[in-house]
Scaffold this active site. Structure first.
Site, short mmCIF file in Angstrom:
data_model
loop_
_atom_site.label_atom_id
_atom_site.label_comp_id
_atom_site.label_asym_id
_atom_site.label_seq_id
_atom_site.Cartn_x
_atom_site.Cartn_y
_atom_site.Cartn_z
N GLU A 245 0.85 -1.18 0.00
CA GLU A 245 0.00 0.00 0.00
C GLU A 245 0.90 1.24 0.00
O GLU A 245 1.61 1.49 0.97
CB GLU A 245 -0.90 -0.02 1.24
CG GLU A 245 -1.92 1.09 1.30
CD GLU A 245 -2.72 1.00 2.58
OE1 GLU A 245 -2.77 2.01 3.31
OE2 GLU A 245 -3.28 -0.08 2.87
N CYS A 279 -2.54 8.76 2.57
CA CYS A 279 -2.26 8.34 1.20
C CYS A 279 -3.39 8.63 0.23
O CYS A 279 -3.17 8.65 -0.99
CB CYS A 279 -1.89 6.85 1.15
SG CYS A 279 -3.15 5.77 1.85
#
Length: 472
Positions: A245, A279
């Protein structure tokens, strides 16, 4: 000042941990070396090989539930620790720990529910007279490398599925935020998880590489920068499954007729939550010209009212950047955009204690860093576009593909955009950072590999086995 020793074995090498706001030393954290990593993996390999020591599903679930209750009873202390070590405002830190509690509960339930399926054997004469079905088994040892921005909940997302799956897990927390990781694993051990099923090993990067590239590892979970993550993936042993990720540069499109009064608080929350160190933070906004001016003014007013400062104060909405170097980098990117022609309408200046003023730019050129790279700071840019297709093209004009948003009053235009935006998830009339912990979460292209979300991670950490037997 706290001195945090390793449970897995002593090296007597300690690293000072400083608060991002104020810079005071809040702990000394013992660091693992390669020899200790090797000893831990040897113990975990023997543990996993001995089926008599494996816990049944219901016991794993009971441990996770007990850990959830312990975390819930200590929520305020855990949240304050998140705020102190990571700089996340206390209100948001409380929400993070509450999500972690829910994540532990979710892992317990999913660990009981996960199952195989019957494979039909009726299609050919050769298959007749057989019964076939699948089961799911733990893959083996898990190596997890975590990130600083959600130091409790991200670790829950990596460790709780491993516990539920029956995989021994070694986790390297972010160097800036190891205390929350230690706290979570301590809760699991207090809840009854035997030693060596979950081991915390803070360590320098060179030692972490020896962990994730060890051939005894079966699954590698990474949350962090793409540069580091993709580099490590190229070095893992053959056969190792990976879930990665990384970052993004989340686009949000505002169409004609969007409800700006309802939308703007969501945009601001999505863009400046944890000082933009998320993110999927709202970073690039593309607004149709008919609504752009009003949108800019409404966002500017909201941003001007954000309270920036000490993350342990209840009123604070935006805390510090994790390092002074990050605050300096964000300022350089803002200055670059302004020099190239962007209009600075709010913020744009460094503050004390590694904080950066929440910043709003308008019409930054397409080749500036705030348009092409992940800012990971409290900066948002709003660009005017002529058509919805132009907004979609601009949204897709980066190598990142994670979460995105389309905000519109027209369901047909919402679905038109959602099917054309290059993203793993598209929110409609919401900000890009929306997430609940059971939904699939992950990036495409350089933004990641595989899917997070506790049920999806649990499935990735288990392997399907086919069993075929004669049947009358």
């Amino acid at each position: 000042m706290t001195k945090v020793a390793l449970r897995a074995g002593s090296t007597e090498e300690f690293r000072e941990l400083r608060s991002p706001y104020g810079g005071e030393v809040i702990a000394e954290v013992e660091q693992a070396d390669a020899a200790l990593v090797d000893r831990v993996l040897a113990r975990q390999t023997a543990l996993f090989a001995d089926r008599a020591q494996r816990l049944p599903h219901h016991e794993r679930a009971a441990i996770l539930r007990r850990a959830a209750r312990l975390a819930e009873s200590r929520l305020e202390d855990l949240a304050l620790q998140v705020a102190r070590e990571g700089g996340k405002p206390l209100t948001d830190a409380r929400a993070e720990v509450a999500r972690g509690v829910n994540g532990l509960e979710l892992a317990a339930e999913e660990g009981i529910r996960i199952a195989g399926h019957e494979v039909p054997m009726r299609g050919t004469a050769a298959a007749a007279g057989r019964l076939a079905f699948t089961t799911r088994e733990p893959r083996g040892l898990v190596a997890a490398v975590s990130a600083f921005n959600h130091p409790f909940n991200l670790v829950v997302h990596q460790v709780a599925p491993a516990v539920a799956a029956g995989c021994p897990v070694t986790i390297k927390p972010a160097s800036a935020t190891p205390l929350s990781c230690h706290a979570l694993v301590d809760l699991l051990l207090e809840a009854g998880l035997p030693e060596d099923w979950a081991v915390v090993l803070p360590m320098p990067g060179r030692v972490a590489e020896s962990l994730v590239t060890d051939p005894r590892i079966a699954f590698f979970s990474f949350i962090g920068s793409g540069e580091v993550g993709w580099g490590l993936r190229r070095k893992v042993a053959d056969g190792v499954r990976c879930a990665m990720e990384h970052g993004g540069a989340a686009p949000l499109i505002v169409d004609e007729g969007a409800d700006l009064e309802a939308l703007v608080p969501k945009i601001v929350k999505g863009g400046y939550y944890h000082a933009g160190q998320v993110c999927v933070s709202v970073q690039r906004v593309f607004a149709l010209r008919s609504v752009a001016d009003e949108l800019v003014e409404r966002v500017r007013a909201e941003v001007a009212g954000l309270v920036t400062g000490d993350p342990t104060e209840a009123a604070t909405q935006v805390g510090p950047l994790i390092e002074q170097g990050e605050a300096d980098r964000v300022h350089e990117w803002v200055q670059e955009a302004v020099a190239a022609g962007a209009r600075l309408v709010e913020g744009g200046q460094p503050m004390d204690n590694q904080c950066y003023a929440p910043t709003l730019l308008v019409d930054a050129p397409a080749d500036t860093k705030v348009r092409t790279m992940e800012v990971f700071g409290p900066v948002m840019n709003i660009s005017s576009v002529d058509t919805l297709d132009a907004a979609i093209a601009a949204a897709n004009d980066v190598p990142f593909s994670f979460q995105a948003s389309i905000c519109t009053a027209d369901v047909n235009r919402a679905m038109y955009a959602a099917t054309r935006i290059d993203a793993n998830a598209v929110m409609i009339n919401d900000h890009t950072a929306f997430r609940v912990d059971w939904m699939p979460f992950g990036g495409r292209k350089v933004s990641g590999l595989g899917l997070g979300g506790i049920p999806h991670t649990l499935e990735e950490m288990t392997a399907e086995k086919l069993i075929v037997l004669p049947a009358p």
